[in-house]
Design an enzyme around this catalytic site. Sequence first.
Site, PDB file in Angstrom:
ATOM      1  N   ASP A  19     -11.602  -6.326  10.669  1.00  0.00           N
ATOM      2  CA  ASP A  19     -11.641  -7.782  10.767  1.00  0.00           C
ATOM      3  C   ASP A  19     -12.803  -8.271  11.629  1.00  0.00           C
ATOM      4  O   ASP A  19     -13.544  -9.179  11.247  1.00  0.00           O
ATOM      5  CB  ASP A  19     -10.313  -8.314  11.310  1.00  0.00           C
ATOM      6  CG  ASP A  19      -9.787  -7.500  12.484  1.00  0.00           C
ATOM      7  OD1 ASP A  19     -10.565  -6.733  13.096  1.00  0.00           O
ATOM      8  OD2 ASP A  19      -8.584  -7.622  12.796  1.00  0.00           O
ATOM      9  N   ASP A  59       0.809  -1.212   0.000  1.00  0.00           N
ATOM     10  CA  ASP A  59       0.000   0.000   0.000  1.00  0.00           C
ATOM     11  C   ASP A  59       0.846   1.269   0.000  1.00  0.00           C
ATOM     12  O   ASP A  59       0.325   2.353  -0.209  1.00  0.00           O
ATOM     13  CB  ASP A  59      -0.950   0.002   1.207  1.00  0.00           C
ATOM     14  CG  ASP A  59      -2.402   0.151   0.783  1.00  0.00           C
ATOM     15  OD1 ASP A  59      -2.707  -0.174  -0.371  1.00  0.00           O
ATOM     16  OD2 ASP A  59      -3.221   0.618   1.604  1.00  0.00           O
ATOM     17  N   LYS A 115      -6.582  -0.784   5.485  1.00  0.00           N
ATOM     18  CA  LYS A 115      -6.321  -2.202   5.253  1.00  0.00           C
ATOM     19  C   LYS A 115      -7.503  -2.884   4.562  1.00  0.00           C
ATOM     20  O   LYS A 115      -7.306  -3.737   3.690  1.00  0.00           O
ATOM     21  CB  LYS A 115      -6.021  -2.908   6.575  1.00  0.00           C
ATOM     22  CG  LYS A 115      -5.731  -4.401   6.434  1.00  0.00           C
ATOM     23  CD  LYS A 115      -5.437  -5.027   7.786  1.00  0.00           C
ATOM     24  CE  LYS A 115      -5.225  -6.535   7.656  1.00  0.00           C
ATOM     25  NZ  LYS A 115      -4.899  -7.167   8.962  1.00  0.00           N
ATOM     26  N   ASP A 133      -0.467 -10.748   7.859  1.00  0.00           N
ATOM     27  CA  ASP A 133       0.119  -9.411   7.925  1.00  0.00           C
ATOM     28  C   ASP A 133       1.568  -9.451   7.441  1.00  0.00           C
ATOM     29  O   ASP A 133       2.203 -10.502   7.400  1.00  0.00           O
ATOM     30  CB  ASP A 133       0.066  -8.883   9.359  1.00  0.00           C
ATOM     31  CG  ASP A 133      -1.343  -8.457   9.761  1.00  0.00           C
ATOM     32  OD1 ASP A 133      -2.190  -8.303   8.863  1.00  0.00           O
ATOM     33  OD2 ASP A 133      -1.594  -8.285  10.964  1.00  0.00           O
TER      34      ASP A 133
END
Length: 597
Positions: free
Chosen positions: A322, A17, A158, A182
């Site tokens: 999440d 990113d 994210k 991750d």
Amino acid sequence: MAYDYPPEKLSVYLSDDGGSQLTFYALLEASKFSKHWLPYCRKYNVEPRSPAAYFKSMPKPLNATHASSLASIKKLYEEMETRIERPIELGRIFEETQPKHKGFSRWDSYSSRHDHDTILEILIDGRRPEDKDVEGWPLPTLVYLSREKRPQYTHNYKAGAMNALIRVSSKISNGEIILNVDCDMYSNNSQSIRDALCCFMDEKHGQEIAFVQWPQMFSNITKNDLYGSSFRATMQVEFHGLDGFGGPIYIGTGCFHRRDALCGMTFSKDCLVKWKSKNQMKIEASTQELEEEAKCLASCTYELNSQWGKEVGLKYGFIVEDAITGMTIHCRGWKSVLLNPIRPSFLGLSPTTLPQFLMQQERWGEGLLQLVLSKYCPLWYGHKKISFGHQLCYCHYGLWAANCLATLCYTAIPSLYLLKSIPLFPEISSPWFLPFAYIIISKYTYSSVEYLRCQGTFRGWWNEQRAWLYKRNSSYLFAFLAIVLKLLGLSDQAFVVTAKAADKDVSERYESEIMEFGHSSPMITLLATLALLNLLCFATTMGLQIVLCAVLVLINFPLYEAMFFRKDKGKMPMDVTMKSVVYAFVGCIGFSLLLKG
């Protein structure tokens, strides 16, 4: 890439990113090294198959042939490390390196990490003759992706990056199962894919499983878990209990997802999966054509007026994308499973300083409380969709931050009342003392035994109690205030990435289990002030009250040591110490005057 799984059925995607040329270059070098590393892993059944972790463990050669192979592969790895580290130290790619791969030209229109086109490169395409390892076996597909970013578009952190990966992977390989980890984690078990598939393909219950979650574990936890980062009881006890209600929550990493469930499908008995080979790249399309077709799926405008981030993919608008995503999947009728084998499947990095730990806990506490106070509150959003027990499980984690109020009262008020010798608890000789004694003894006896049964140490349990106090008196208090201010429209939430990198001195102190304070922060100042407040008030004897104050003084000893005795760079900053002393004295004097008035 080195999983014990047919390489033609495995595709690996890296989401960068930050859109860094250095990351792309590192991945390119890793792809070249994989041609030697994967055959070595197969031949000698290597565990773990992360080269850095493998060489750090100092493997013993099986025989002379293995010793020779080990020396050769280690030399190749060290040469790759050197090639990667030199440009990193320089801060740019060498000019002579850039013409060697067309992927570097993708940065020609690059303005900044927040303003650039989609950068998509299929580094390894198993269909190409040149994409084979040194033994002639095909390599897993390897894809680099940095989604398009523009200042005028919200990129959703994210969750946005994950959703872009889901779409791009559907065009290139379209695997039915998606594993996400991750960037600070590595695989510690080459059999993890096969273990997960055993759950998804179970004849009786496999069709109702949406995701398989592994506990979050760390490779750098100290012997006595200095900051209580391992969450032993949560991962090894509570998550197993969640299996009885419908499965554990999704914790954002170390998780295998069924693509259809992650993309919004509602479970029914008719949605049986026929496992077939549909996860291959389009045979008729060239690598370049696939790249061009998939680029638009990672553009800023693709999601406009769509259900992405709402009903499809990971949900937007929440710090803990999440947890909310996992809960909505459960509410669509799916279940999840916890796998916790003896050998950890994934290992990451835990914070190595107290400020890092507190910042991480603040983000989690704020995000989970946001979930409980939103329209997705488990008590009404999950009503008649998931069991009442499952609803309470989500609320248990969602109300972590709210615990700060009670903890703060017990930390400050009894100690302040000692200044005026005012009793708040029954005398030891009173029958009413027994309920307090029962609760205290039973609570700490149970928690210590539970911790020890989870392969912890007694000192580790004590460190966890300290961490419990610190995060509730600082991280969760700030998280609670942030949510209140947001509800009042006085502030906006911001996604904060927890820093994991540490210099040599910090790492050495962490490994020696010396707390790291390092720099000033409001949370550290608050903890230091409360610790000094307890110390100043610890001057009167009054039964249970003095016991509570004594325990607080004892548990805060690392703070006193950092303020008054330590000389290293990780000590409490002088400005924090001075402010805390002033605040503590003002608090004591002000409270005494208030009671006198």
